[in-house]
Design a protein around this motif. Structure first.
Motif, PDB file in Angstrom:
ATOM      1  N   HIS A   1       1.192   8.798  13.851  1.00 17.66           N
ATOM      2  CA  HIS A   1       0.283   7.359  14.196  1.00 17.66           C
ATOM      3  C   HIS A   1      -0.941   8.145  15.093  1.00 17.66           C
ATOM      4  O   HIS A   1      -1.915   7.398  15.011  1.00 17.66           O
ATOM      5  CB  HIS A   1       1.121   6.388  14.707  1.00 17.66           C
TER       6      HIS A   1
ATOM      7  N   ASP B   1       0.935  -1.149  -0.054  1.00 10.33           N
ATOM      8  CA  ASP B   1       0.020  -0.058  -0.088  1.00 10.33           C
ATOM      9  C   ASP B   1       0.740   1.219   0.184  1.00 10.33           C
ATOM     10  O   ASP B   1       1.924   1.236   0.637  1.00 10.33           O
ATOM     11  CB  ASP B   1      -1.027   0.076   1.285  1.00 10.33           C
TER      12      ASP B   1
ATOM     13  N   LYS C   1       5.414   0.718   6.480  1.00  9.53           N
ATOM     14  CA  LYS C   1       4.973   1.465   5.612  1.00  9.53           C
ATOM     15  C   LYS C   1       5.945   1.943   4.402  1.00  9.53           C
ATOM     16  O   LYS C   1       7.241   1.793   4.702  1.00  9.53           O
ATOM     17  CB  LYS C   1       4.341   2.605   6.095  1.00  9.53           C
TER      18      LYS C   1
ATOM     19  N   LYS D   1      -0.579   3.176   3.721  1.00 10.31           N
ATOM     20  CA  LYS D   1      -0.902   2.726   4.950  1.00 10.31           C
ATOM     21  C   LYS D   1      -0.010   1.447   5.357  1.00 10.31           C
ATOM     22  O   LYS D   1       0.955   1.160   4.350  1.00 10.31           O
ATOM     23  CB  LYS D   1      -2.573   2.121   4.669  1.00 10.31           C
ATOM     24  N   THR D   2       0.060   0.963   6.606  1.00 14.06           N
ATOM     25  CA  THR D   2       0.683  -0.270   6.763  1.00 14.06           C
ATOM     26  C   THR D   2       0.408  -1.347   5.664  1.00 14.06           C
ATOM     27  O   THR D   2      -0.705  -1.436   5.390  1.00 14.06           O
ATOM     28  CB  THR D   2       0.287  -0.714   8.170  1.00 14.06           C
TER      29      THR D   2
ATOM     30  N   ASP E   1       1.692  13.847   9.454  1.00 15.73           N
ATOM     31  CA  ASP E   1       2.554  12.922   8.405  1.00 15.73           C
ATOM     32  C   ASP E   1       2.975  13.615   7.487  1.00 15.73           C
ATOM     33  O   ASP E   1       2.632  14.790   7.117  1.00 15.73           O
ATOM     34  CB  ASP E   1       1.275  11.962   7.774  1.00 15.73           C
TER      35      ASP E   1
END
Length: 379
Positions: free
Chosen positions: A280, A85, A217, A88-89, A296
């Motif tokens: 996070h 992705d 990530k 995202k994780t 972020d």
């Protein structure tokens, strides 16, 4: 009677073998009391090494945890892969185990595991790279597991004994007094191993309140690192060994700056630092979304980064400062204050540190000092 004793001894030996498997063993439901029950490591002759299938990795800019050094590794079941992705994780399959071992370097001439005095090592990189750790000058603290089960991720903290031979599950956490040696200046502090409920404070990164890994990530892993296949890009390595599918070429994937990259700009380093340490929680979906502060590295709106933004939910943690970021003035910026204060009711992050990350604070202050513009009072 003799046959009964033999039978009992045989049963005991089988139980011991079951609790100390020779290979990595995923537990779908139970949580072994000893870390050895997962079969992740070989611990012998003063060395801890990963078992086959446990792949070491590193983040572009690691999360700060009281200057603890960290050895990160991931296991993915044979024949399975995580799905890539860009934001995202990664979506890891059931059976995945992510490990993070926290440790400190200790002074020479001290028996392994016994010293409360630990040395500052910055950047907090591996002592020996991807082959495990030489324990002769190491104080092992804890190994945290994130285990991907059918119901989601579970977090399990294992605390190492003084002999550095075994780690046991401590669901309620632990407090470990240490003396931090920063070039001869000694600071006594308490290293806190979180309990399983506190793990959600950082790892519950969206409104579902389910926990997820933070580090795996694309932007955090998109860097070169030694290991299987040599010193190559980690996304490339994980793809080649079958642990990751769907990833583009590394040049097409997002990338956060490395804190130790002399060629990276202050802006890139500061954004990467805020991303891994703060985003996070401080994101559009994180627990701190009500603050309106999104940190972020993909966020470009300066207001959401805190520039000339009055606090919404900072409580008494403003340090009597009016805005999150005042361009050119770190001494007037709430963001810098919360990173450098040691007051438990005001500091950020709220958990996971007792010490101030001097290098991180200096970076953020330098970044703010270089920002152009100004803030209008009352705006």
């Amino acid at each position: 009677m003799f046959r009964l004793l033999v039978g009992l001894c045989g049963a005991a030996m089988l139980a011991a073998c079951a609790s100390h498997p020779d290979a990595i063993t995923f537990h779908a439901d139970d949580n072994p009391a000893s870390l050895a029950g997962w079969g992740l490591f070989d611990v012998k002759q003063g060395h801890i090494a990963p078992r086959a299938g446990l792949v070491s990795y590193e983040l572009a800019t690691p999360l700060f945890s009281d200057y603890a050094q960290k050895w990160r590794a991931v296991f993915v079941p044979k024949g399975m892969s995580a799905r890539y992705d860009p934001v995202k994780t990664f979506d890891f399959p059931v059976g995945t185990i992510i490990t993070k071992t926290f440790y400190y370097t200790t002074p020479a001439g001290v028996a392994p595991g016994t010293s409360a005095r630990v040395l500052k090592v910055t950047p907090a990189s591996y002592q020996t790279g991807v082959t495990g750790l030489d324990l002769s000058h190491v104080r092992l603290i804890e190994t945290r597991l994130l285990v991907r089960r059918a119901t989601g991720w579970d977090a399990l903290p294992y605390v190492w004994n003084a002999e550095q031979t075994e780690a046991t599950l401590q669901r309620t956490g632990a407090e470990i007094p240490l003396d931090f040696d920063d070039g001869g200046k000694i600071t006594h502090f308490t290293y806190t191993v979180p309990n399983v409920n506190q793990c959600a404070g950082c790892h519950a990164t969206d409104r579902t309140k389910k926990i997820f890994p933070i580090g795996p990530k694309a932007r955090h892993l998109n860097r070169d690192f030694p290991g299987i296949g040599g010193d190559i890009n980690q996304l490339t390595r994980l793809t080649r060994i079958g642990y990751l599918t769907g990833a583009p070429a590394a040049t097409a994937a997002p990338r956060d700056a490395r804190l130790d990259d002399a060629m990276a700009t202050i802006d890139a380093k500061a954004r990467a630092y805020l991303d891994i340490n703060c985003a996070h929680c401080h994101s559009a979906t994180g627990p701190a979304r009500v603050s309106g502060l999104w940190l972020d590295s993909a966020t470009l709106d300066l207001r959401k980064l805190g520039e000339c933004k009055p606090p919404i939910a900072a409580g008494r943690g403003t340090g009597n400062r009016q805005y999150g970021i005042v361009p050119g003035h770190p001494e007037r910026s709430i963001l810098a204050y919360r990173l450098e204060t040691e007051d438990p009711g005001e500091m950020m992050p709220e958990t996971g540190r007792s010490l101030v990350h001097k290098e991180g604070v200096a970076l953020i202050k330098a970044w703010i000092a270089g920002l152009k513009g100004g803030c209008t009072p009352g705006a």
